[in-house]
Design a protein around this motif. Structure first.
Motif, short mmCIF file in Angstrom:
data_model
loop_
_atom_site.label_atom_id
_atom_site.label_comp_id
_atom_site.label_asym_id
_atom_site.label_seq_id
_atom_site.Cartn_x
_atom_site.Cartn_y
_atom_site.Cartn_z
N ARG A 33 -10.03 6.62 -1.40
CA ARG A 33 -8.76 6.66 -2.34
C ARG A 33 -9.00 5.24 -3.03
N LEU A 34 -8.48 5.17 -4.28
CA LEU A 34 -8.30 4.36 -5.27
C LEU A 34 -6.95 4.28 -5.94
N VAL A 35 -6.18 3.29 -5.81
CA VAL A 35 -4.80 3.38 -6.56
C VAL A 35 -4.80 2.04 -7.11
N VAL A 36 -4.45 1.93 -8.45
CA VAL A 36 -4.18 0.90 -9.09
C VAL A 36 -2.78 0.96 -9.64
N THR A 37 -2.13 -0.01 -9.69
CA THR A 37 -0.66 -0.07 -9.98
C THR A 37 -0.37 -0.71 -11.10
N GLN A 38 -1.27 -1.08 -11.61
CA GLN A 38 -1.21 -1.97 -13.11
C GLN A 38 -2.15 -1.05 -14.21
N LYS A 39 -1.69 -0.12 -14.72
CA LYS A 39 -2.48 1.10 -15.67
C LYS A 39 -2.58 0.15 -16.72
N PHE A 90 -6.46 -7.51 -5.64
CA PHE A 90 -5.77 -8.63 -6.26
C PHE A 90 -6.17 -9.10 -7.77
N ASN A 91 -5.31 -9.32 -8.62
CA ASN A 91 -5.84 -9.62 -9.79
C ASN A 91 -6.11 -11.21 -9.99
N THR A 92 -6.17 -11.84 -11.16
CA THR A 92 -6.93 -13.21 -11.13
C THR A 92 -5.30 -13.89 -10.72
N SER A 93 -4.14 -13.52 -11.04
CA SER A 93 -2.81 -14.30 -10.82
C SER A 93 -2.64 -14.14 -9.28
N HIS A 94 -3.44 -13.61 -8.42
CA HIS A 94 -3.30 -13.24 -7.08
C HIS A 94 -2.15 -12.65 -6.66
N LYS A 95 -2.07 -11.27 -7.47
CA LYS A 95 -0.77 -10.43 -7.45
C LYS A 95 -1.63 -9.07 -6.79
N ARG A 96 -1.05 -8.42 -6.07
CA ARG A 96 -1.48 -7.13 -5.64
C ARG A 96 -1.49 -6.28 -6.97
N TYR A 149 -8.48 -2.86 -14.70
CA TYR A 149 -8.61 -3.13 -13.28
C TYR A 149 -9.43 -1.75 -12.55
N GLY A 150 -9.15 -0.72 -12.87
CA GLY A 150 -9.67 0.73 -12.09
C GLY A 150 -11.21 0.44 -12.54
N VAL A 156 1.06 -1.10 0.11
CA VAL A 156 0.05 -0.17 -0.18
C VAL A 156 0.81 1.48 -0.12
N LYS A 157 1.90 1.40 0.82
CA LYS A 157 2.78 2.42 0.91
C LYS A 157 3.59 2.62 -0.44
N MET A 158 4.14 1.53 -0.97
CA MET A 158 4.90 1.62 -2.40
C MET A 158 3.93 2.04 -3.24
N ALA A 159 2.40 1.66 -3.45
CA ALA A 159 1.63 1.88 -4.47
C ALA A 159 1.32 3.42 -4.23
N GLU A 160 1.16 4.05 -3.18
CA GLU A 160 0.79 5.40 -3.09
C GLU A 160 1.97 6.35 -3.29
N GLN A 161 3.26 6.04 -3.09
CA GLN A 161 4.58 6.61 -3.22
C GLN A 161 4.95 6.63 -4.60
N ALA A 162 4.44 5.64 -5.26
CA ALA A 162 5.00 5.24 -6.73
C ALA A 162 4.88 6.88 -7.33
N PRO A 163 5.49 7.33 -8.15
CA PRO A 163 5.59 8.68 -9.04
C PRO A 163 4.28 8.93 -9.62
N GLU A 164 3.78 7.83 -10.22
CA GLU A 164 2.62 7.94 -11.12
C GLU A 164 1.03 7.82 -10.36
N ASN A 165 1.27 7.66 -9.00
CA ASN A 165 0.22 7.78 -8.08
C ASN A 165 0.42 8.97 -7.49
#
Length: 174
Positions: free
Chosen positions: A90-96, A64-70, A100-101, A28-37
């Protein structure tokens, strides 16, 4: 039975929403701190996320996606309020670009209106996040107004656009 009913509303074709736990907080912390987010979402301290996990007025989900990855996370606030007015905080998707969004929004709306009995689901979005605004509008959210220059960023102030969808509008678009 009630838990199973709620869980059924949190599964889609592409993703599922699972209650966030302590082990998810590094992601969660990594996702919200990623530059694109980070340019569009706030940065809560880890302790604030941890406190949200046990707050009865907050629902914190990991995507989680169908591969059970966050693949992201979602925070809903105001879920126990008597006015049935829930904030998609808050809604953050890491795989643009994966859809998913859009599916997260569909699941969140269905969960809020059909399980939590929401009257209104609302959010705020940074004024220069036009992609998100388009997605929210496509999902049935209506622009309500602007909170001018209320967010301080390192180089300038940004405005927030308030958007919402009401239960009767959800019934028309579901």
């Amino acid at each position: 039975m009630v838990t199973q009913l709620k869980e059924a509303f949190l599964h889609g074709d592409l993703i599922q929403l699972v209650p966030t736990n302590e082990e998810d907080l590094d992601f969660v912390k990594m996702a919200e701190q990623a530059p694109e987010n980070a340019q569009f979402v706030g940065d809560w301290p880890r302790e604030q996320h941890r406190a949200a996990l046990s707050d009865p007025d907050i629902l914190h989900f990991t995507v989680f996606n169908t591969s059970h990855k966050r693949a992201g996370y979602v925070i809903l606030t105001g879920v126990s309020g008597s006015d049935h007015n829930i904030n998609l905080r808050r809604l953050v998707v890491t795989q643009k670009g994966t859809g998913y969004g859009t599916e997260v929004l569909h699941l969140v709306k269905r969960f809020c209106f059909e399980v939590l009995d929401a009257h209104r689901l609302w959010l705020d979005v940074v004024d220069d996040n036009t992609k998100a605004q388009h997605i929210y509008k496509k999902a049935g959210f209506v622009r309500e107004g602007v909170m001018r220059e209320c967010m301080r960023y390192p180089d300038k102030y940004k405005s927030l656009i308030i958007m919402s969808i009401l239960s009767q509008e959800y019934d028309l678009v579901k």
